[in-house]
Design a protein around this motif. Structure first.
Motif, PDB file in Angstrom:
ATOM      1  N   ILE A 148       0.858  -1.187   0.000  1.00 13.09           N
ATOM      2  CA  ILE A 148       0.000   0.000   0.000  1.00 13.09           C
ATOM      3  C   ILE A 148       0.889   1.230   0.000  1.00 13.09           C
ATOM      4  CG2 ILE A 148      -1.699   1.317   1.327  1.00 13.09           C
ATOM      5  CD1 ILE A 148      -2.752  -1.392   2.371  1.00 13.09           C
ATOM      6  N   ARG A 197      -5.520   9.649  -2.926  1.00 13.55           N
ATOM      7  CA  ARG A 197      -5.824   8.495  -2.093  1.00 13.55           C
ATOM      8  C   ARG A 197      -4.709   7.445  -2.193  1.00 13.55           C
ATOM      9  NH1 ARG A 197      -8.982  11.656  -0.625  1.00 13.55           N
ATOM     10  NH2 ARG A 197     -11.250  11.510  -0.397  1.00 13.55           N
ATOM     11  N   LEU A 242      -3.664   0.254  -3.364  1.00 10.15           N
ATOM     12  CA  LEU A 242      -3.171  -1.107  -3.149  1.00 10.15           C
ATOM     13  C   LEU A 242      -2.486  -1.522  -4.438  1.00 10.15           C
ATOM     14  CD1 LEU A 242      -2.988  -3.886  -1.736  1.00 10.15           C
ATOM     15  CD2 LEU A 242      -5.281  -4.373  -2.674  1.00 10.15           C
ATOM     16  N   LEU A 281      -7.802   3.226  -2.565  1.00 10.02           N
ATOM     17  CA  LEU A 281      -8.279   3.057  -1.201  1.00 10.02           C
ATOM     18  C   LEU A 281      -8.822   4.397  -0.692  1.00 10.02           C
ATOM     19  CD1 LEU A 281      -5.366   0.853   0.204  1.00 10.02           C
ATOM     20  CD2 LEU A 281      -7.503   0.100  -0.860  1.00 10.02           C
ATOM     21  N   GLU A 282      -9.407   4.402   0.487  1.00 12.25           N
ATOM     22  CA  GLU A 282     -10.053   5.608   0.988  1.00 12.25           C
ATOM     23  C   GLU A 282      -9.137   6.498   1.821  1.00 12.25           C
ATOM     24  OE1 GLU A 282     -13.005   6.768   0.089  1.00 12.25           O
ATOM     25  OE2 GLU A 282     -12.989   5.051  -1.289  1.00 12.25           O
ATOM     26  N   GLY A 320     -12.331  -3.428  -3.287  1.00 11.92           N
ATOM     27  CA  GLY A 320     -13.327  -2.649  -2.559  1.00 11.92           C
ATOM     28  C   GLY A 320     -14.358  -1.950  -3.407  1.00 11.92           C
ATOM     29  N   ILE A 365      -6.342  -6.003   5.449  1.00 10.73           N
ATOM     30  CA  ILE A 365      -7.391  -5.544   4.538  1.00 10.73           C
ATOM     31  C   ILE A 365      -8.310  -6.711   4.176  1.00 10.73           C
ATOM     32  CG2 ILE A 365      -5.922  -3.717   3.592  1.00 10.73           C
ATOM     33  CD1 ILE A 365      -5.578  -5.454   1.078  1.00 10.73           C
ATOM     34  N   GLU A 407     -12.342  -7.248   1.837  1.00 11.90           N
ATOM     35  CA  GLU A 407     -13.499  -6.651   1.198  1.00 11.90           C
ATOM     36  C   GLU A 407     -14.760  -6.965   1.994  1.00 11.90           C
ATOM     37  OE1 GLU A 407     -12.576  -6.178  -3.457  1.00 11.90           O
ATOM     38  OE2 GLU A 407     -13.241  -8.181  -2.891  1.00 11.90           O
TER      39      GLU A 407
END
Length: 260
Positions: free
Chosen positions: A32, A73, A76, A102-103, A154, A200, A202
């Motif tokens: 990440i 952001r 991944l 990712l957020e 995600g 992580i 989902e």
């Protein structure tokens, strides 16, 4: 960063991260990072997307991903080390590679070209023709068949060109084969996985959302076709070629099964 070890009166300098040169072509990496844009100029869309793996200290060129980073952001990164030289962008090349958004927020970071040329833009292999262009009719005989479609980590939205190409191929075959119905199964990678010091996974509901997304697309493209949906969590990797040998990508999928 380097560590210093003392042995037999000698000071030995040991490199902490694995060097890019020590990596083998085809090696799988997953981490990440906040994406970085290198502002090269070899024509349209020639700029480079880079990502730094903090654990190894290696900077990677992730420009070949079918889904481009949002530099606001984290991403991944999942890819395999390429045998290509790092000269276009100044980093170890990952190809194939994916960069799922990712957020977690990131600061925007842009590098100058620093002598790196980038790559001249070319159409990706998975690039559909306009719908006005006739499709070649797939030859029979026709029997039950499954077509995968893939997603970012995600998310349940379709990836530009990558998924368009996969769906177009599936629909072309379905129109020629005339199956009785289609069964769409959505999958989600719900098993917790450690990446870059965090875990992580989902959400379970994503499997049904992916199935619904593909089902709605097929109902529009194939009016009158019976379409059913199913969902499955705890998705396992597959060896389907269009996932490019990336286990994580193969888990994040929906399958279109033509039933006769």
């Amino acid at each position: 960063m380097k560590r210093i070890a003392i042995a037999a009166g000698w000071i030995i300098v040991l490199a902490a991260p694995l060097s890019a040169q020590a990596q083998q072509a085809g090696e799988l990496v997953r981490f990440i990072a906040c994406p970085v844009y290198r502002d090269t100029d070899s024509g349209r869309k020639s700029g480079c997307w880079l990502a730094d793996d903090r654990e190894s200290g290696i900077r990677y060129d992730v420009s070949q991903s079918p889904y481009k980073p949002d530099w606001n952001r984290e991403v991944l990164v999942e890819g395999r080390v390429s045998a290509d030289p790092p000269t276009p962008c100044g980093a170890t090349v990952l190809d194939p590679v994916r960069t799922s958004r990712l957020e977690t927020p990131c600061p925007r970071h842009m590098l100058p070209a620093e002598g790196y040329a980038g790559r001249r833009y070319k159409l990706p292999r998975r690039n559909i023709d306009p719908l006005s262009v006739p499709r070649k009719v797939p030859p029979g005989p026709y029997a039950e068949r499954t077509f995968p479609v893939y997603f970012e980590f995600g998310n349940d939205f379709l990836v530009y060109q990558y998924d368009d190409w996969l769906i177009d191929n599936a629909v072309t075959w379905i129109r020629a084969a005339h199956p009785r119905k289609l069964v769409i199964t959505g999958f989600a990678a719900t098993d917790p996985t450690p990446v870059s010091g965090r875990t992580i996974a989902e959400p379970a509901g994503l499997a049904a959302a992916r199935a619904a997304s593909i089902a709605e697309t097929l109902r529009r493209l194939l009016p009158g076709m019976i379409v059913e949906t199913r969902a499955q969590t705890g998705a396992l990797p597959t060896d389907e070629p269009e996932a490019d040998g990336l286990p994580g990508q193969s888990q994040r999928r929906a399958e279109i099964r033509a039933v006769f």
